[in-house]
Design a protein around this motif. Structure first.
Motif, short mmCIF file in Angstrom:
data_model
loop_
_atom_site.label_atom_id
_atom_site.label_comp_id
_atom_site.label_asym_id
_atom_site.label_seq_id
_atom_site.Cartn_x
_atom_site.Cartn_y
_atom_site.Cartn_z
N VAL A 1 0.79 -1.20 -0.02
CA VAL A 1 0.17 -0.06 -0.08
C VAL A 1 0.89 1.13 -0.03
O VAL A 1 2.19 1.18 0.54
CB VAL A 1 -0.77 0.09 1.13
CG1 VAL A 1 -2.04 -1.06 1.25
CG2 VAL A 1 -0.07 0.11 2.50
N GLU A 2 0.22 2.32 -0.36
CA GLU A 2 1.00 3.62 -0.33
C GLU A 2 0.28 4.43 0.50
O GLU A 2 -0.48 5.42 0.07
CB GLU A 2 1.12 3.99 -1.72
CG GLU A 2 1.79 3.23 -2.72
CD GLU A 2 2.84 3.89 -3.89
OE1 GLU A 2 2.71 5.30 -3.93
OE2 GLU A 2 3.37 3.04 -4.71
N ILE A 3 0.71 4.42 1.78
CA ILE A 3 -0.08 5.15 2.76
C ILE A 3 1.36 5.94 3.65
O ILE A 3 1.99 5.12 4.28
CB ILE A 3 -0.83 4.61 3.80
CG1 ILE A 3 -1.86 3.91 3.20
CG2 ILE A 3 -1.24 5.42 4.88
CD1 ILE A 3 -2.79 2.83 3.92
N ASP A 4 1.34 7.18 3.60
CA ASP A 4 2.48 7.79 3.93
C ASP A 4 2.42 7.92 5.68
O ASP A 4 1.45 7.74 6.17
CB ASP A 4 2.41 9.36 3.76
CG ASP A 4 3.81 9.85 3.67
OD1 ASP A 4 4.66 9.17 3.33
OD2 ASP A 4 3.93 10.99 3.60
N PHE B 1 3.01 4.90 7.42
CA PHE B 1 2.73 3.68 7.74
C PHE B 1 4.07 2.74 7.24
O PHE B 1 4.35 2.75 5.99
CB PHE B 1 1.56 3.31 7.05
CG PHE B 1 1.23 1.94 7.20
CD1 PHE B 1 0.78 1.16 8.49
CD2 PHE B 1 1.37 1.12 5.99
CE1 PHE B 1 0.63 -0.04 8.37
CE2 PHE B 1 0.90 -0.31 6.01
CZ PHE B 1 0.54 -0.85 7.03
#
Lengths: 108, 310
Positions: free
Chosen positions: B54-57, B59
């Protein structure tokens, strides 16, 4: 590990194009104190200090503190509670959605 | 899994490395953690059935029990902001699976969903103990990831006793698919040289590590240590001139640690993007100290075999 507050201060400072020294000078603190605030999780600024920082950075105390405003109950999984606590609200929502999607998915 | 019957992080990673070497030989690098995690966990009643990037800043990753049947999922950050970190993060979460999970059974899903309060952290803990145990687990998962992705014997062969240079670091980061920081940290861990690394931001050390040989001669990098004005790290990329590949020899007294002054060679890599620098320090003078014998990992299996000997 920087605190969410420290991270926010740093981001805001960079946005304003201030160096650590400049910000420290503006709020009447030492450079190393300012560095600890941004980078270590032991530093806990007083309300006055935080107010001065917020002012120098054209922002509010509320904004700087916002990322801290989470309770353990908000996190569904204890194992990553600590990481979770440090996240921005936006991040938390995204992650929560991803986890829900994964749970709805049937395995194979 | 209880603490007593599980392997140490190094041993668990080394055992997997042996399997990978036998199965894939030279092709085992960079380690395909996803394939390995699926393959290994298949042998258990609670396998890893999903791995998603996933691309979650902000995390890193999570190992999470399925709510429906005995299985696990890994979510990990694949954002390009930290190249090389994603493989390490995935290996770290896989490490939690190998080392720390409490195996899930069909009976845990008697009501159709995973019972509450089952997750990962399953020991009753006091608040202050909690933090220590959690920290230890994180460190163990990091150790597992480091040994899985960069086995020391192979890393040693790559370096072959040479001085660390930027091109050599490039070579190992590519070979293992890890970040520069992870590669340098690993080298510090096994090198016989007196060396240290310092990760700095805004003029102070975020953290640092000294090699065993360096540590024994009084070199220690506390977090918050000011970066000396005359160091390459403080002077910036310009201080390296055209010489960006090899370490630059600095006069004694630039970097000062508890035991006096001595010349040091410094190789610093700057990251504008992260606003950080990573400095590799190699101390010139050989100080004679007692040889450090690497102790072999001794786990319950060895103990068992040992006891069973006639």
């Amino acid at each position: 590990m920087p605190t969410p507050v420290g991270e926010r201060i740093r981001q805001q400072r960079l946005k304003k194009g201030l160096t650590l020294e400049q910000l420290a000078q503006e709020i009447g603190s030492s450079k190393s104190y300012m560095w600890e605030l941004e980078n270590k999780d032991v530093a806990r600024p007083s309300a006055e200090k935080l107010q001065a920082i917020a002012q120098a950075l054209d922002t509010t105390m509320d904004y700087l503190l916002a990322a801290d405003d989470v309770t353990e109950a908000d996190a569904t999984d204890k194992e990553f509670y600590r990481k979770y606590r440090g996240m921005e609200n936006k991040t938390k929502k995204k992650l929560q959605r991803m986890l829900e999607l994964l749970d709805e998915d049937n395995d194979e | 899994m209880t603490n007593k019957d599980r392997k140490s992080p190094k041993k668990a990673a080394n055992d997997l490395s042996v399997v990978l070497r036998a199965a894939l030989g030279e092709d085992r690098f960079p380690v395909d953690v996803e394939a390995l995690a699926f393959e290994v966990s298949k042998n258990f009643d609670d396998p890893i059935t999903k791995i998603r990037g996933v691309e979650i800043d902000g995390f890193d990753g999570v190992l999470r029990a399925s709510r429906k049947k005995p299985s696990w999922r890994i979510l990990y950050n694949t954002a390009t902001r930290y190249p090389g970190r994603e493989r390490f993060t995935l290996a770290h979460e896989f490490g939690h699976y190998v080392l720390h999970r409490r195996p899930l059974k069909a009976t845990d899903y008697a009501d159709g969903v995973l019972a509450n309060g089952f997750d990962f952290e399953c020991f009753p803990l006091q608040a202050n103990e909690w933090k220590d145990v959690e920290k230890e687990r994180e460190e163990e998962a990091d150790t597992f990831a480091s040994y899985l992705l960069m086995p020391i014997d192979d890393y040693r062969d790559q370096v072959a006793g040479e001085d660390m240079t930027l091109s050599l670091l490039d070579h190992v980061t590519n070979r293992y698919g890890v970040s520069l920081t992870a590669a340098v940290r690993k080298w510090i861990e096994f090198t016989d040289k007196r060396a240290a690394m310092v990760v700095a931001r805004d003029g102070f050390a975020l953290w640092g590590r000294a090699s065993n040989a360096a540590f024994k001669t009084g070199i220690f990098i506390p977090s918050g240590m000011p970066i000396p004005d005359d160091s390459i790290a403080a002077r910036g990329p310009e201080a390296q001139g055209n010489e960006t590949n090899t370490a630059i020899t600095l006069p004694e007294g630039v970097w000062r640690f508890s035991r006096g002054r001595e010349p040091v060679r410094e190789l610093t890599i700057f990251s504008d993007r992260l606003g950080m620098s990573v400095s590799l320090l190699v101390f010139e003078n050989t100080i004679v100290s007692y040889d450090f014998e690497e102790t072999k990992e001794w786990d319950t299996y060895d103990q068992f075999v040992f006891r069973g000997r006639p």
